[in-house]
Design a protein around this motif. Structure first.
Motif, short mmCIF file in Angstrom:
data_model
loop_
_atom_site.label_atom_id
_atom_site.label_comp_id
_atom_site.label_asym_id
_atom_site.label_seq_id
_atom_site.Cartn_x
_atom_site.Cartn_y
_atom_site.Cartn_z
N GLN A 137 97.16 37.23 55.68
CA GLN A 137 97.12 36.53 54.40
C GLN A 137 95.77 35.83 54.21
O GLN A 137 95.14 35.93 53.15
N ILE A 138 95.31 35.15 55.25
CA ILE A 138 94.01 34.46 55.16
C ILE A 138 92.90 35.47 54.96
O ILE A 138 92.02 35.29 54.10
N ARG A 139 92.93 36.54 55.73
CA ARG A 139 91.90 37.57 55.60
C ARG A 139 91.92 38.17 54.19
O ARG A 139 90.88 38.39 53.58
N GLY A 140 93.11 38.41 53.65
CA GLY A 140 93.23 38.94 52.29
C GLY A 140 92.66 38.00 51.24
O GLY A 140 91.99 38.43 50.30
N GLU A 141 92.90 36.69 51.41
CA GLU A 141 92.36 35.71 50.47
C GLU A 141 90.84 35.66 50.55
O GLU A 141 90.15 35.56 49.52
N ILE A 142 90.31 35.77 51.76
CA ILE A 142 88.85 35.79 51.92
C ILE A 142 88.27 37.03 51.26
O ILE A 142 87.27 36.96 50.54
N GLN A 143 88.92 38.18 51.48
CA GLN A 143 88.42 39.42 50.87
C GLN A 143 88.45 39.35 49.36
O GLN A 143 87.47 39.71 48.71
N ARG A 144 89.55 38.90 48.79
CA ARG A 144 89.65 38.81 47.32
C ARG A 144 88.57 37.89 46.75
O ARG A 144 87.92 38.23 45.76
N ALA A 145 88.39 36.73 47.38
CA ALA A 145 87.36 35.81 46.92
C ALA A 145 85.98 36.45 47.01
O ALA A 145 85.16 36.34 46.08
N ALA A 146 85.71 37.14 48.11
CA ALA A 146 84.41 37.79 48.28
C ALA A 146 84.18 38.86 47.23
O ALA A 146 83.10 38.93 46.64
N TYR A 147 85.19 39.69 46.97
CA TYR A 147 85.03 40.76 45.99
C TYR A 147 84.70 40.19 44.61
O TYR A 147 83.83 40.70 43.90
N GLU A 148 85.40 39.13 44.23
CA GLU A 148 85.14 38.52 42.92
C GLU A 148 83.71 37.96 42.85
O GLU A 148 83.01 38.15 41.86
N LEU A 149 83.29 37.29 43.92
CA LEU A 149 81.94 36.72 43.95
C LEU A 149 80.88 37.81 43.98
O LEU A 149 79.87 37.72 43.27
N PHE A 150 81.09 38.85 44.80
CA PHE A 150 80.11 39.95 44.86
C PHE A 150 79.96 40.60 43.49
O PHE A 150 78.85 40.88 43.04
N ALA A 151 81.10 40.89 42.84
CA ALA A 151 81.05 41.56 41.54
C ALA A 151 80.35 40.69 40.50
O ALA A 151 79.62 41.20 39.65
N ALA A 152 80.55 39.39 40.57
CA ALA A 152 79.97 38.49 39.56
C ALA A 152 78.51 38.16 39.82
O ALA A 152 77.71 38.08 38.89
N GLN A 153 78.14 37.96 41.11
CA GLN A 153 76.81 37.46 41.43
C GLN A 153 75.93 38.46 42.18
O GLN A 153 74.73 38.27 42.26
N GLY A 154 76.53 39.48 42.76
CA GLY A 154 75.78 40.42 43.58
C GLY A 154 75.94 40.09 45.05
O GLY A 154 75.96 38.91 45.44
N PHE A 155 76.07 41.11 45.87
CA PHE A 155 76.32 40.95 47.30
C PHE A 155 75.28 40.05 47.96
O PHE A 155 75.62 39.13 48.71
N GLY A 156 74.02 40.31 47.70
CA GLY A 156 72.94 39.56 48.35
C GLY A 156 72.85 38.11 47.95
O GLY A 156 72.26 37.30 48.68
N GLU A 157 73.41 37.76 46.81
CA GLU A 157 73.32 36.38 46.31
C GLU A 157 74.44 35.49 46.81
O GLU A 157 74.37 34.27 46.66
N VAL A 158 75.47 36.05 47.36
CA VAL A 158 76.65 35.27 47.75
C VAL A 158 76.53 34.86 49.22
O VAL A 158 76.24 35.68 50.08
N THR A 159 76.78 33.59 49.49
CA THR A 159 76.74 33.10 50.87
C THR A 159 78.14 33.06 51.46
O THR A 159 79.14 33.04 50.73
#
Length: 197
Positions: free
Chosen positions: A10-32
Motif C-alpha cells: 500500500q505504501i509503495r503504491g501510494e509513492i508510485q501514484r504520487a510520483a507518476y502524477e508529479l512526473f507527468a505534471a513537472q517532468g521526471f528530471g524536475e521532481v525530487t
C-alpha cells in the motif's frame, strides 16, 4: 499475504501514484524524492525503505511482471502449445493493471525517455524458469536443444517491443498496451514452434 506485506504494498503504491502524477505534471528530471515523499504523505526515510531510486518507480512495474508471467504459464493447460501458452501468459500479465493506472504510468514514463531502453520484461531467474517450462511443454531438453530458449527470448523481445511501442505512442490513444503487445506476440508465434523432434 501478511498484514505487513499488505501495508508495504500500500505504501509503495501510494509513492508510485504520487510520483507518476508529479512526473507527468513537472517532468521526471524536475521532481525530487522529497517532493514524492511529501505528496505520498510519507517521510523521506519511509520513501527510501520502499524505493531504491526514482528510475525504479517507472521500471519496476515491468520488472515485477516476471514472477506473474511464470505463475500464469504454470497455470495454463498442459496440452496448449508452448508458443500460445507463453504468449497468453505475457498478454494476461500485460492487461492486469487498470486503464487509468496504465495511462498515469505512460504519462510519467514519457517525461523520462532516457529510461525507455531500460525496459526489460523479466529478470534472468524468471527467464531461466520460463525456458524450463517451455522446454517441458515442447518435450525437449533445454540443455541440448536451443529451441525452447530461443522461443522464450523471442516472445519476451516481442512483448518488450510492444511495451515500448505503447510507451512511445502519443498520437493514437486507441492503441492500448494490450493491442500493442498482442500484435507483437502474434507476429512471432506460429507452427514452426510446434514441431516435435
Amino acid at each position: 499475504m501478511s498484514l505487513r506485506e499488505r501495508q508495504r504494498r500500500q505504501i509503495r503504491g501510494e509513492i508510485q501514484r504520487a510520483a507518476y502524477e508529479l512526473f507527468a505534471a513537472q517532468g521526471f528530471g524536475e521532481v525530487t524524492t522529497e517532493q514524492i515523499a511529501a505528496a505520498a504523505g510519507v517521510s523521506a526515510s519511509t520513501y527510501f525503505r520502499h524505493v531504491r531510486s526514482k528510475e525504479d518507480l517507472l521500471l519496476d512495474p515491468v520488472r515485477e511482471g516476471g514472477s506473474k508471467i511464470v505463475a500464469l504459464l504454470e497455470e495454463r493447460t498442459e496440452d496448449e502449445p508452448a508458443d500460445i501458452a507463453l504468449a497468453q501468459a505475457i498478454l494476461t500479465r500485460s492487461t492486469t493493471l487498470a486503464p487509468q493506472e496504465l495511462e498515469q504510468w505512460r504519462a510519467a514514463f514519457q517525461t523520462a525517455p532516457h529510461l525507455l531502453e531500460r525496459v526489460a520484461l523479466i529478470t534472468p531467474e524468471h527467464r531461466t524458469r520460463l525456458v524450463e517450462l517451455v522446454a517441458q511443454r515442447m518435450g525437449r531438453d533445454e540443455r541440448q536443444d536451443s529451441t525452447p530458449g530461443l522461443l522464450v527470448h523471442l516472445l519476451l523481445a516481442a512483448a518488450e517491443f510492444g511495451y515500448l511501442q505503447w510507451l512511445r505512442n502519443t498520437t493514437q490513444p486507441e492503441m492500448s498496451l494490450a493491442v500493442c503487445v498482442e500484435g507483437a506476440l502474434d507476429a512471432v508465434t506460429g507452427e514452426r514452434w510446434r514441431a516435435h523432434g
